[in-house]
Design a protein around this motif. Sequence first.
Motif, PDB file in Angstrom:
ATOM      1  N   THR A 214      -4.125  13.962  -2.114  1.00 30.38           N
ATOM      2  CA  THR A 214      -4.318  13.118  -1.070  1.00 30.38           C
ATOM      3  C   THR A 214      -5.897  12.293  -1.393  1.00 30.38           C
ATOM      4  O   THR A 214      -6.224  11.311  -1.423  1.00 30.38           O
TER       5      THR A 214
ATOM      6  N   TYR B  63       0.990  -1.219   0.011  1.00 31.84           N
ATOM      7  CA  TYR B  63      -0.014   0.024   0.120  1.00 31.84           C
ATOM      8  C   TYR B  63       0.898   1.123   0.132  1.00 31.84           C
ATOM      9  O   TYR B  63       0.103   2.274   0.071  1.00 31.84           O
ATOM     10  N   ASP B  64       2.167   1.120  -0.250  1.00 33.81           N
ATOM     11  CA  ASP B  64       3.180   2.261  -0.286  1.00 33.81           C
ATOM     12  C   ASP B  64       2.518   3.136  -1.334  1.00 33.81           C
ATOM     13  O   ASP B  64       2.261   2.520  -2.673  1.00 33.81           O
ATOM     14  N   ALA B  65       2.754   4.746  -1.311  1.00 33.39           N
ATOM     15  CA  ALA B  65       2.375   5.535  -2.389  1.00 33.39           C
ATOM     16  C   ALA B  65       3.533   5.994  -2.845  1.00 33.39           C
ATOM     17  O   ALA B  65       4.307   7.054  -2.053  1.00 33.39           O
TER      18      ALA B  65
ATOM     19  N   ARG C  98     -11.313   7.669  -3.975  1.00 30.51           N
ATOM     20  CA  ARG C  98     -11.092   6.264  -3.939  1.00 30.51           C
ATOM     21  C   ARG C  98     -12.505   5.830  -4.041  1.00 30.51           C
ATOM     22  O   ARG C  98     -12.723   4.658  -3.512  1.00 30.51           O
TER      23      ARG C  98
ATOM     24  N   THR D 178      -0.925   3.560  -5.502  1.00 33.85           N
ATOM     25  CA  THR D 178      -0.328   2.761  -4.771  1.00 33.85           C
ATOM     26  C   THR D 178       0.390   1.579  -5.350  1.00 33.85           C
ATOM     27  O   THR D 178       0.045   1.299  -6.564  1.00 33.85           O
ATOM     28  N   ARG D 179       1.350   0.772  -4.654  1.00 30.16           N
ATOM     29  CA  ARG D 179       1.897  -0.376  -5.310  1.00 30.16           C
ATOM     30  C   ARG D 179       1.223  -1.629  -5.385  1.00 30.16           C
ATOM     31  O   ARG D 179       1.423  -2.543  -5.804  1.00 30.16           O
TER      32      ARG D 179
ATOM     33  N   ASN E  24       1.050  12.044  -5.906  1.00 37.13           N
ATOM     34  CA  ASN E  24      -0.171  11.512  -5.950  1.00 37.13           C
ATOM     35  C   ASN E  24      -0.605  10.303  -5.332  1.00 37.13           C
ATOM     36  O   ASN E  24      -0.033   9.337  -5.587  1.00 37.13           O
ATOM     37  N   ARG E  25      -0.996  10.409  -4.049  1.00 37.71           N
ATOM     38  CA  ARG E  25      -1.180   9.532  -3.183  1.00 37.71           C
ATOM     39  C   ARG E  25      -2.318   8.465  -3.291  1.00 37.71           C
ATOM     40  O   ARG E  25      -2.221   7.388  -2.573  1.00 37.71           O
TER      41      ARG E  25
ATOM     42  N   THR F 248      -8.323   0.064  -0.213  1.00 33.18           N
ATOM     43  CA  THR F 248      -7.932   1.361  -0.896  1.00 33.18           C
ATOM     44  C   THR F 248      -9.234   2.106  -1.648  1.00 33.18           C
ATOM     45  O   THR F 248      -9.023   3.189  -1.811  1.00 33.18           O
TER      46      THR F 248
END
Length: 377
Positions: free
Chosen positions: A358, A153-155, A277, A163-164, A159-160, A247
């Motif tokens: 965000t 879930y790393d961003a 989201r 994510t991965r 642009n958050r 997410t």
Amino acid sequence: MTLASTANADGVLIRDQMVAGRVVEINRQSLTIDLCDGKMVEFKWEVGLTLLVNSSCVSPSRAGLAVPESCDRNAGIGFDVGFRGRADPVHSEDVAFSQKTGFHISGATEVAHGPLSQVNYVRANSGCLDNAKFVVPSDFCVEPKQFAVNFSYDAPLPNRILTRGFSFYLETSQPFREPALAELREAIRGSFGTAINIWASDLWQRRDRYDKKLSSLLDGMASHSKDGFTMFIPPQVIALACPQTATFVIRVFSDPGPFARPPQKEILAAVAATPGRTILLNFNDYPCWKNALFKYVVDDATSCVNLVPILMHELGHAFGLLHEKEEIKSIMNPVILATTPSDTDLDRLAARLMEFTTGQPPGEIPFVDEGVAVRLK
């Protein structure tokens, strides 16, 4: 460390010393408490370190703290989680807590999510596990543990939203019976994954044009063999049975819901928070949806809508892209005719990914007055 004494407090017990405060965050490596004066203190988990969770306005108590078991000292760190009203703890591979998502506990095959107020204590052990006793309070949501390649879930960019790894929780306005619900969830998961794959792989093809951070991220998604073959692995997508850690939230409306419109208004097939989201799908006016890859937007013979270009469009909105009314071939045109992004779509997204965003949290959409109107041929 100076002992703190405070009302309405949690406490960290380490080597018979109690440090009182308020728990802020828990992850597998450490826990963080606020000493109730704004000062944050982080404790690294070590065998025996115990978090006492207090839900009343008195200092933390050691009451109900079970005697620790003796485990294999080479098994690494595990956790005992004692729930209120229970004598025996649950052994967990992992624990986590945040103010937004609540408390999370992980067994060998399942994960569970619920309120921290149900927890009496969390103690680091030396790897004790008992898969047969992964029993949590009834108001916890339990789901199977899932695994995906390079999932995180790393961003990695400003642009958050990007994510991965992506996960979504499916909500429906009307009950779906099994196996229809499972089929719908899988169709959305596959389409979501295909949409992300297309955005990412098409960006990869043009990576030399973009910011070095974005280019490096895209390069990291590709592996190259000695024979000259390239395998591209975009962020993976999983469907969750519990909403707490998702997410994205995808809502399917089999009734008019937010898609109700006066007769003179165009019928919207889908809407997304921009940026955000949450994605809404209109199954009331368009009851047939399929994962049809790149074959069509709407099938002439059946009037079924293809989820892939619709989700590609709505994910563009989620990342912050607006409609492109002047470009017919744009996937971001309000009337979708394309099944893949144009070069200008890709360049606009690349620029948007380097802007700090965000976005709205999962499940929140500020208003519904823009979306994508699918034209039936």
